[in-house]
Design an enzyme around this catalytic site. Structure first.
Site, PDB file in Angstrom:
ATOM      1  CE  LYS A   1     -11.592 -58.802  23.016  1.00  0.00           C
ATOM      2  NZ  LYS A   1     -12.071 -58.743  21.623  1.00  0.00           N
TER       3      LYS A   1
ATOM      4  CB  THR B   1     -10.164 -53.785  22.393  1.00  0.00           C
ATOM      5  OG1 THR B   1     -10.631 -52.469  22.135  1.00  0.00           O
ATOM      6  CG2 THR B   1      -8.889 -53.706  23.224  1.00  0.00           C
TER       7      THR B   1
ATOM      8  CG  LEU C   1     -10.013 -56.731  26.699  1.00  0.00           C
ATOM      9  CD1 LEU C   1      -8.936 -57.608  26.072  1.00  0.00           C
ATOM     10  CD2 LEU C   1      -9.444 -55.352  27.004  1.00  0.00           C
ATOM     11  CG  ASP C   2     -14.170 -51.706  23.749  1.00  0.00           C
ATOM     12  OD1 ASP C   2     -14.901 -51.907  24.722  1.00  0.00           O
ATOM     13  OD2 ASP C   2     -13.563 -50.637  23.535  1.00  0.00           O
ATOM     14  CE1 TYR C   3     -17.291 -59.043  17.318  1.00  0.00           C
ATOM     15  CE2 TYR C   3     -16.728 -57.192  15.887  1.00  0.00           C
ATOM     16  CZ  TYR C   3     -17.108 -58.510  16.045  1.00  0.00           C
ATOM     17  OH  TYR C   3     -17.306 -59.311  14.941  1.00  0.00           O
TER      18      TYR C   3
END
Length: 246
Positions: free
Chosen positions: A71, A109, A105-107
């Site tokens: 990602k 990250t 996973l954070d935006y």
């Protein structure tokens, strides 16, 4: 119970429509029909010949698929976003199955995230009792004292959550630029876990990447790339989470 019968919520999860927990909620809300009849009783048994509909959508037993995705930053770990931002499934346009991310996973990250249509597999893999380690590399502002980092292993209270790391390692530090690069290992992964831990210690996270999930790595992948897990990898994950993944 006949050998070819299974619980309704399991059938929904295996079809890739939702996790088993979400499937139970849909049943209780009266959104599930079996052979055109609304069913609201948890534990109802169905056979492969039974017609199951969820919110008007007829379920088909999809082939179970398991993907490893790199990602990039700026992508939402979800299958849809009401703000029109790019979501994780946009990275896999050729996949026809209804896949969803295992955890988040954070935006901002980047890194390794798994996607599947196997709800049981996802729930087991995310459960902290199965001990799947996740390694992150964080670039932070500042050069922390060893005593600060040791506090991560003891745990930091943030509201109702106790945020802990099972391990850490200083990879490098630059006192001139006042930055440090840390490797942080988690088992339990709460929302924005690493960023919140660092914030409680007084250090800003400048960049964050998940580099490893259990034994899986990003080797050979660039941001935005993905690949299917191999049978050998699935067998090894099976051994870690105690589930027969085929």
């Amino acid at each position: 119970m006949a050998n070819n019968e299974e619980r309704l919520q399991k059938r929904i999860a295996q079809a890739g429509y939702a996790s088993r927990r979400k499937a139970e909620q849909l049943i209780l809300e009266g959104k599930v029909k079996v052979n055109h009849q609304v069913v609201t009783t948890l534990g109802t048994k169905v056979t492969p010949k039974d017609l199951v509909e969820v919110s008007g959508v007829q379920l088909e037993n999809e082939r179970k698929v398991y993907y490893l995705v790199y990602k990039p930053r700026g992508v939402i770990s979800s299958v849809k976003d009401d703000k029109g931002r790019k979501v994780i499934t946009d990275l896999l346009p050729e996949v026809s199955e209804r896949i969803f991310p295992v955890g988040r996973l954070d935006y901002d990250t980047s890194g390794l995230i798994l996607l599947t249509n196997d709800g049981d597999f996802a729930n087991l893999l995310m459960h902290p009792s199965h001990g799947a380690e996740k390694k992150y590399v964080a670039k932070i502002k500042g050069v922390p004292e060893p005593s600060d980092l040791k506090q991560m292993r003891k745990g930091l209270r943030d509201g109702k959550d106790l945020l802990k790391a099972v391990g850490y390692k200083i990879l490098s530090s630059d006192r001139r630029k006042n930055t440090t690069i840390l490797e942080i290992t988690l088992i339990e992964g709460k929302n924005r876990h690493v960023r919140r831990m660092m914030d409680k210690l007084g250090y800003q996270v400048l960049k964050l990447k998940r580099e490893k999930y259990a034994f899986l790595t990003l080797d050979g992948l660039q941001p935005g790339d993905y690949r299917e897990l191999t049978p050998k990898e699935l067998s090894k994950l099976n051994a870690e989470i105690g589930k027969n993944v085929k």
